[in-house]
Design a protein around this motif. Structure first.
Motif, PDB file in Angstrom:
ATOM      1  N   THR A  26     -37.725 -22.086 -31.972  1.00  0.00           N
ATOM      2  CA  THR A  26     -38.423 -21.188 -32.727  1.00  0.00           C
ATOM      3  C   THR A  26     -39.926 -21.652 -33.064  1.00  0.00           C
ATOM      4  O   THR A  26     -39.920 -22.749 -33.503  1.00  0.00           O
ATOM      5  CB  THR A  26     -37.559 -20.592 -33.790  1.00  0.00           C
ATOM      6  OG1 THR A  26     -36.279 -20.080 -33.432  1.00  0.00           O
ATOM      7  CG2 THR A  26     -38.381 -19.394 -34.479  1.00  0.00           C
ATOM      8  N   ASN A  27     -41.010 -20.695 -32.718  1.00  0.00           N
ATOM      9  CA  ASN A  27     -42.450 -21.373 -32.985  1.00  0.00           C
ATOM     10  C   ASN A  27     -42.597 -22.521 -32.559  1.00  0.00           C
ATOM     11  O   ASN A  27     -43.142 -23.432 -33.147  1.00  0.00           O
ATOM     12  CB  ASN A  27     -42.664 -21.135 -34.504  1.00  0.00           C
ATOM     13  CG  ASN A  27     -42.310 -19.761 -35.117  1.00  0.00           C
ATOM     14  OD1 ASN A  27     -42.615 -18.638 -34.312  1.00  0.00           O
ATOM     15  ND2 ASN A  27     -41.987 -19.495 -36.304  1.00  0.00           N
ATOM     16  N   ASN A  48     -41.597 -15.078 -36.435  1.00  0.00           N
ATOM     17  CA  ASN A  48     -40.655 -15.942 -35.453  1.00  0.00           C
ATOM     18  C   ASN A  48     -40.913 -15.577 -34.151  1.00  0.00           C
ATOM     19  O   ASN A  48     -40.693 -14.367 -33.649  1.00  0.00           O
ATOM     20  CB  ASN A  48     -39.277 -16.288 -35.794  1.00  0.00           C
ATOM     21  CG  ASN A  48     -39.159 -17.069 -36.982  1.00  0.00           C
ATOM     22  OD1 ASN A  48     -39.735 -17.732 -37.248  1.00  0.00           O
ATOM     23  ND2 ASN A  48     -38.025 -16.702 -37.934  1.00  0.00           N
ATOM     24  N   ILE A  49     -41.206 -16.846 -32.824  1.00  0.00           N
ATOM     25  CA  ILE A  49     -41.369 -16.483 -31.652  1.00  0.00           C
ATOM     26  C   ILE A  49     -40.334 -17.521 -30.997  1.00  0.00           C
ATOM     27  O   ILE A  49     -40.593 -18.428 -31.301  1.00  0.00           O
ATOM     28  CB  ILE A  49     -42.765 -16.632 -31.127  1.00  0.00           C
ATOM     29  CG1 ILE A  49     -43.613 -15.850 -31.765  1.00  0.00           C
ATOM     30  CG2 ILE A  49     -42.832 -16.441 -29.608  1.00  0.00           C
ATOM     31  CD1 ILE A  49     -45.051 -15.887 -31.480  1.00  0.00           C
ATOM     32  N   ASN A  58     -45.505 -12.168 -25.595  1.00  0.00           N
ATOM     33  CA  ASN A  58     -45.904 -13.723 -25.791  1.00  0.00           C
ATOM     34  C   ASN A  58     -45.888 -14.243 -24.372  1.00  0.00           C
ATOM     35  O   ASN A  58     -44.711 -14.359 -23.743  1.00  0.00           O
ATOM     36  CB  ASN A  58     -44.645 -14.215 -26.840  1.00  0.00           C
ATOM     37  CG  ASN A  58     -44.734 -13.618 -28.099  1.00  0.00           C
ATOM     38  OD1 ASN A  58     -45.567 -13.542 -28.919  1.00  0.00           O
ATOM     39  ND2 ASN A  58     -43.514 -12.979 -28.238  1.00  0.00           N
ATOM     40  N   SER A 102     -39.017 -12.132 -30.104  1.00  0.00           N
ATOM     41  CA  SER A 102     -39.724 -12.401 -31.063  1.00  0.00           C
ATOM     42  C   SER A 102     -39.507 -11.310 -32.366  1.00  0.00           C
ATOM     43  O   SER A 102     -39.122 -10.250 -32.220  1.00  0.00           O
ATOM     44  CB  SER A 102     -41.382 -12.413 -30.857  1.00  0.00           C
ATOM     45  OG  SER A 102     -41.731 -11.140 -30.402  1.00  0.00           O
TER      46      SER A 102
END
Length: 319
Positions: A255-256, A223-224, A199, A219
């Motif tokens: 998150t995200n 979810n990242i 990412n 991640s």
């Protein structure tokens, strides 16, 4: 999913699960309840939500999925037609007297049906009582369940919407050198972050020479996670944000997360599972020094509802 925690103000509203319904009241005393799917049901299922505005004159709105059904549809409680409505954009909306009649029938009902599909009313009476209490209606003639003899004038008005100063983003984001990224990684204290993290670091111009940098911090399947940094003059510090994820122990976690350049809003959307029927989302604005929460929504139960309920609302005032 990483749970979120309140670092300081804002003081968010409350939520609860009762049977097959989730309910929440936000900081403005606007309340909403939404149905949850019944596990292992053999019937065709739909969803519904019921909201109520605060204050003596606050009324109900009932919104029910209509699926592919068209024309005038009958809404029934335990087989008895209570109201009729015509779907628009896949839902039927009931307000005023129709909505009040539906809510009154739900209190002792067990099943709501619309267009041959059904919704369990288990827990709906308790959710309505939660709204009565949250809006200060208990014991008044305006209460849905906790009715009393006190007049409507005894119901408090909803509080004013908090106003949050905000700046609009603009310009170009600052370049993030390898050395600066290494410093950010150390400050983040995030073991999952590595040179091979798939990412990419994201950078967004906040205006006034400030840049928001989102440093990847692990991640999963849907979810990242990232740690927010503020970059100015070639230096980076962990961003000041008044509501954020559990973090790494050294810094907050988002998150995200994404920055919408058109609206100048930073948002997060942490999903409890891939289909997105539970989790928590938040939106923030930048005031030149810190990020401040303007909306918070959540759904604690992973039972088919993508209607996450709001527990915080503020109005950004752009300068």
């Amino acid at each position: 999913m990483l749970a979120l925690f309140l670092a300081a103000d804002p003081a968010t509203g409350t939520s609860q699960i009762y049977g097959d319904w989730a309910v929440a009241c936000d900081n403005l005393k606007i309340c909403e309840m939404t149905s949850l799917l019944v596990e292992q049901s053999e019937e065709e299922l739909i969803s519904a939500s019921i909201s109520r505005a605060p204050g003596p004159q606050g009324g109900f709105e009932v919104v029910v999925d209509s699926g592919k059904a068209a024309g005038s549809l009958a809404l029934a409680i335990d087989g008895k037609t209570v109201a009729r409505g015509v779907p628009k954009a896949g839902v039927v909306r009931f307000q005023g007297a129709d909505a009040a009649r539906i809510v009154a029938a739900m209190i002792d009902g067990s099943t709501l049906t619309l267009a041959n599909a059904s919704i369990s009313l288990k827990g709906s009476s308790a959710a309505l009582r939660f709204i009565d209490a949250g809006q200060g209606r208990a014991g008044t003639v305006t209460a849905a369940v906790a009715k009393g003899t006190r007049p409507a004038a005894g119901v408090p008005a909803g509080p004013a919407t908090p106003r949050v100063a905000a700046l609009r983003g603009g310009g170009k984001p600052a370049p993030i050198s390898a050395a600066l990224r290494a410093q950010m990684k150390k400050a983040a204290g995030c073991e999952e972050t590595s040179e091979t993290d798939p990412n990419e670091l994201q950078a967004f111009a906040l205006g006034g020479g400030a840049t928001l940098a989102l440093l990847p911090c692990g991640s999963g399947a849907y979810n990242i996670n990232s740690v927010p940094f503020l970059v100015r003059g070639g230096k980076a510090v962990v961003a000041d944000i008044d509501y954020s994820g559990d973090g790494s122990g050294e810094a907050p976690m988002l998150t995200n997360a994404w920055w919408d350049a058109k609206t100048s809003v930073l948002s997060t959307h942490a999903k409890g599972r891939g289909i997105g029927d539970c989790g928590e989302s938040a939106s923030f604005v930048w005031d030149g020094k810190a990020f401040h929460l303007i909306e918070l929504r959540s759904m604690d139960e992973c039972r088919g509802s993508t209607n996450w309920l709001r527990t915080w609302k503020a109005e950004p005032v752009y300068r």
